[in-house]
Design a protein around this motif. Structure first.
Motif, PDB file in Angstrom:
ATOM      1  N   ASN A  33     -25.976 127.869 -21.295  1.00 20.35           N
ATOM      2  CA  ASN A  33     -26.563 128.808 -20.358  1.00 20.35           C
ATOM      3  C   ASN A  33     -27.078 129.991 -21.177  1.00 20.35           C
ATOM      4  O   ASN A  33     -26.315 130.821 -21.616  1.00 20.35           O
ATOM      5  N   SER A  34     -28.404 130.080 -21.439  1.00 17.98           N
ATOM      6  CA  SER A  34     -28.972 131.080 -22.332  1.00 17.98           C
ATOM      7  C   SER A  34     -30.080 131.854 -21.639  1.00 17.98           C
ATOM      8  O   SER A  34     -30.730 131.350 -20.751  1.00 17.98           O
ATOM      9  N   LYS A  35     -30.283 133.096 -22.109  1.00 20.27           N
ATOM     10  CA  LYS A  35     -31.357 133.900 -21.538  1.00 20.27           C
ATOM     11  C   LYS A  35     -31.855 134.872 -22.591  1.00 20.27           C
ATOM     12  O   LYS A  35     -31.076 135.524 -23.260  1.00 20.27           O
ATOM     13  N   ASP A  36     -33.177 134.946 -22.769  1.00 21.14           N
ATOM     14  CA  ASP A  36     -33.768 135.957 -23.633  1.00 21.14           C
ATOM     15  C   ASP A  36     -33.770 137.261 -22.834  1.00 21.14           C
ATOM     16  O   ASP A  36     -34.183 137.276 -21.683  1.00 21.14           O
ATOM     17  N   ASN A  60     -22.209 130.066 -23.164  1.00 26.19           N
ATOM     18  CA  ASN A  60     -23.166 131.018 -22.614  1.00 26.19           C
ATOM     19  C   ASN A  60     -23.694 131.909 -23.734  1.00 26.19           C
ATOM     20  O   ASN A  60     -22.922 132.374 -24.570  1.00 26.19           O
ATOM     21  N   THR A  61     -25.000 132.163 -23.721  1.00 26.08           N
ATOM     22  CA  THR A  61     -25.578 133.076 -24.703  1.00 26.08           C
ATOM     23  C   THR A  61     -26.529 134.034 -24.009  1.00 26.08           C
ATOM     24  O   THR A  61     -27.141 133.713 -22.988  1.00 26.08           O
ATOM     25  N   ILE A  62     -26.612 135.212 -24.579  1.00 28.56           N
ATOM     26  CA  ILE A  62     -27.628 136.189 -24.217  1.00 28.56           C
ATOM     27  C   ILE A  62     -28.202 136.607 -25.555  1.00 28.56           C
ATOM     28  O   ILE A  62     -27.459 136.951 -26.479  1.00 28.56           O
ATOM     29  N   GLU A  63     -29.531 136.560 -25.691  1.00 25.50           N
ATOM     30  CA  GLU A  63     -30.106 136.925 -26.976  1.00 25.50           C
ATOM     31  C   GLU A  63     -31.526 137.450 -26.833  1.00 25.50           C
ATOM     32  O   GLU A  63     -32.224 137.143 -25.870  1.00 25.50           O
ATOM     33  N   ASN A  64     -31.882 138.285 -27.797  1.00 24.02           N
ATOM     34  CA  ASN A  64     -33.255 138.736 -27.976  1.00 24.02           C
ATOM     35  C   ASN A  64     -33.456 138.946 -29.470  1.00 24.02           C
ATOM     36  O   ASN A  64     -32.613 138.505 -30.263  1.00 24.02           O
ATOM     37  N   HIS A  65     -34.496 139.621 -29.878  1.00 26.84           N
ATOM     38  CA  HIS A  65     -34.796 139.744 -31.307  1.00 26.84           C
ATOM     39  C   HIS A  65     -33.839 140.666 -32.067  1.00 26.84           C
ATOM     40  O   HIS A  65     -33.840 140.660 -33.299  1.00 26.84           O
ATOM     41  N   ILE A  66     -32.996 141.434 -31.377  1.00 31.13           N
ATOM     42  CA  ILE A  66     -32.047 142.321 -32.078  1.00 31.13           C
ATOM     43  C   ILE A  66     -30.602 142.176 -31.609  1.00 31.13           C
ATOM     44  O   ILE A  66     -29.718 142.867 -32.119  1.00 31.13           O
ATOM     45  N   LEU A 113     -20.520 138.254 -31.432  1.00 35.55           N
ATOM     46  CA  LEU A 113     -21.531 139.274 -31.196  1.00 35.55           C
ATOM     47  C   LEU A 113     -22.294 139.491 -32.501  1.00 35.55           C
ATOM     48  O   LEU A 113     -21.682 139.695 -33.549  1.00 35.55           O
ATOM     49  N   SER A 114     -23.628 139.439 -32.436  1.00 38.72           N
ATOM     50  CA  SER A 114     -24.470 139.658 -33.620  1.00 38.72           C
ATOM     51  C   SER A 114     -25.551 140.672 -33.298  1.00 38.72           C
ATOM     52  O   SER A 114     -26.163 140.612 -32.234  1.00 38.72           O
ATOM     53  N   LEU A 115     -25.785 141.595 -34.239  1.00 40.37           N
ATOM     54  CA  LEU A 115     -26.831 142.602 -34.102  1.00 40.37           C
ATOM     55  C   LEU A 115     -27.741 142.514 -35.327  1.00 40.37           C
ATOM     56  O   LEU A 115     -27.271 142.312 -36.455  1.00 40.37           O
ATOM     57  N   ASN A 116     -29.034 142.673 -35.108  1.00 35.67           N
ATOM     58  CA  ASN A 116     -30.007 142.585 -36.182  1.00 35.67           C
ATOM     59  C   ASN A 116     -29.940 143.845 -37.043  1.00 35.67           C
ATOM     60  O   ASN A 116     -29.929 144.960 -36.531  1.00 35.67           O
ATOM     61  N   ILE A 117     -29.894 143.648 -38.370  1.00 37.08           N
ATOM     62  CA  ILE A 117     -29.771 144.784 -39.290  1.00 37.08           C
ATOM     63  C   ILE A 117     -31.015 144.959 -40.160  1.00 37.08           C
ATOM     64  O   ILE A 117     -30.961 145.627 -41.189  1.00 37.08           O
ATOM     65  N   SER A 118     -32.142 144.414 -39.741  1.00 35.93           N
ATOM     66  CA  SER A 118     -33.352 144.502 -40.560  1.00 35.93           C
ATOM     67  C   SER A 118     -33.814 145.946 -40.763  1.00 35.93           C
ATOM     68  O   SER A 118     -34.522 146.230 -41.730  1.00 35.93           O
ATOM     69  N   GLN A 119     -33.397 146.874 -39.911  1.00 37.87           N
ATOM     70  CA  GLN A 119     -33.813 148.278 -40.060  1.00 37.87           C
ATOM     71  C   GLN A 119     -32.959 149.045 -41.065  1.00 37.87           C
ATOM     72  O   GLN A 119     -33.252 150.178 -41.392  1.00 37.87           O
ATOM     73  N   ILE A 120     -31.896 148.402 -41.581  1.00 36.36           N
ATOM     74  CA  ILE A 120     -31.014 149.086 -42.531  1.00 36.36           C
ATOM     75  C   ILE A 120     -31.549 148.906 -43.944  1.00 36.36           C
ATOM     76  O   ILE A 120     -31.929 147.811 -44.352  1.00 36.36           O
ATOM     77  N   ASP A 121     -31.571 149.994 -44.712  1.00 39.89           N
ATOM     78  CA  ASP A 121     -31.989 149.942 -46.103  1.00 39.89           C
ATOM     79  C   ASP A 121     -31.124 148.927 -46.856  1.00 39.89           C
ATOM     80  O   ASP A 121     -29.910 148.889 -46.671  1.00 39.89           O
ATOM     81  N   SER A 122     -31.734 148.127 -47.706  1.00 37.11           N
ATOM     82  CA  SER A 122     -31.011 147.045 -48.397  1.00 37.11           C
ATOM     83  C   SER A 122     -29.828 147.564 -49.216  1.00 37.11           C
ATOM     84  O   SER A 122     -28.833 146.860 -49.386  1.00 37.11           O
ATOM     85  N   SER A 123     -29.883 148.807 -49.695  1.00 37.69           N
ATOM     86  CA  SER A 123     -28.779 149.362 -50.479  1.00 37.69           C
ATOM     87  C   SER A 123     -27.554 149.666 -49.612  1.00 37.69           C
ATOM     88  O   SER A 123     -26.463 149.879 -50.139  1.00 37.69           O
TER      89      SER A 123
END
Length: 189
Positions: A3-6, A20-26, A73-83
Motif C-alpha cells: 500500500n504505497s502513495k507518493d 505500507n509506504t509513504i514516499e516522495n523525493h525527500i 524512516l528515510s530522509l533525503n540528505i542531498s542538500q547536506i554538504d559532503s563534508s
C-alpha cells in the motif's frame, strides 16, 4: 501486497496486514506488515522551516500510535554538504516540544535512515559539537562529567594501566565513576 502513495501532503488508510509506504523525493517511510495494530488513517505533511539547519520538517501519523515492529524512516540528505554527511542524523520532536536524537545511517550518500517505533515529527540535522569530558576532583573515586548535546554517549570503556575496570555511568547526572580500591586511595592521600 503493498500500500504505497507518493506524497507532498497526504492522508490515507494503511492496512495492518500489508506492507505500507509513504514516499516522495525527500521522504520515505516503510511500515512492515503487522506493525500497525489495526487499519490506521495516516497523514503525512511537510513544512519548510528556515530556522532549522536543513529546511524540511516532516510529520507522519499520530505520535500516540505505536508501531509494533517499528518502521524504517528515510530522509533525503542531498542538500547536506559532503563534508558533513558523516555527521548527519535524524531528530524527532518529543512531548516537551524538544528535538531528540533518533539516529541515522547514511545510505548511498543520498538518504539517511533510522528505525522508529512511533509516528511523529522528524528533521535532519548534523551533530558537529564534540562530546565534553571533564574530570572531577580525585578522592575515593575517579569521576568524569560527560556531556553531548545531541547524539548522546553510545559506549564507554574504562582502563587503568591497560587493564579493564568497571566504570558506572549515571546518565541523570552525566557522570562516569570508578571507585578506587583502598591501595590506590592510600597512594593519592
Amino acid at each position: 501486497s503493498k500500500n504505497s502513495k507518493d506524497a507532498e501532503n497526504s492522508n490515507s488508510l494503511k492496512l495492518w496486514d500489508q506492507v505500507n509506504t509513504i514516499e516522495n523525493h525527500i521522504f520515505k517511510i516503510s511500515i512492515p506488515k503487522n506493525s500497525l495494530y489495526e487499519d490506521t488513517e495516516i497523514e503525512y505533511s511537510r513544512i519548510s522551516d528556515k530556522t532549522k539547519t536543513y529546511e524540511w520538517v516532516h510529520t507522519v501519523g499520530d505520535p500516540s500510535v505505536p508501531l509494533h515492529s517499528g518502521a524504517s524512516l528515510s530522509l533525503n540528505i542531498s542538500q547536506i554538504d559532503s563534508s558533513l554527511i558523516s555527521k548527519a542524523c535524524i531528530l524527532s520532536l518529543n512531548k516537551e516540544n524538544k528535538w531528540d536524537y533518533a539516529g541515522g545511517n547514511v545510505e548511498n550518500g543520498e538518504w539517511i535512515s533510522t528505525k522508529i517505533y512511533n509516528f511523529g515529527t522528524f528533521l535532519i540535522d548534523v551533530d558537529t559539537i564534540a562530546h565534553e569530558i571533564r574530570m572531577q576532583k580525585l578522592e575515593k573515586s575517579i569521576k568524569f562529567i560527560v556531556k553531548d548535546n545531541l547524539s548522546g554517549i553510545d559506549e564507554y570503556k574504562g582502563y587503568i594501566d591497560n587493564k579493564w575496570v568497571l566504570i558506572v555511568y549515571d546518565p541523570k547526572n552525566d557522570l562516569l565513576q570508578y571507585g578506587l580500591p583502598k591501595n590506590m586511595i592510600e597512594l593519592i592521600q
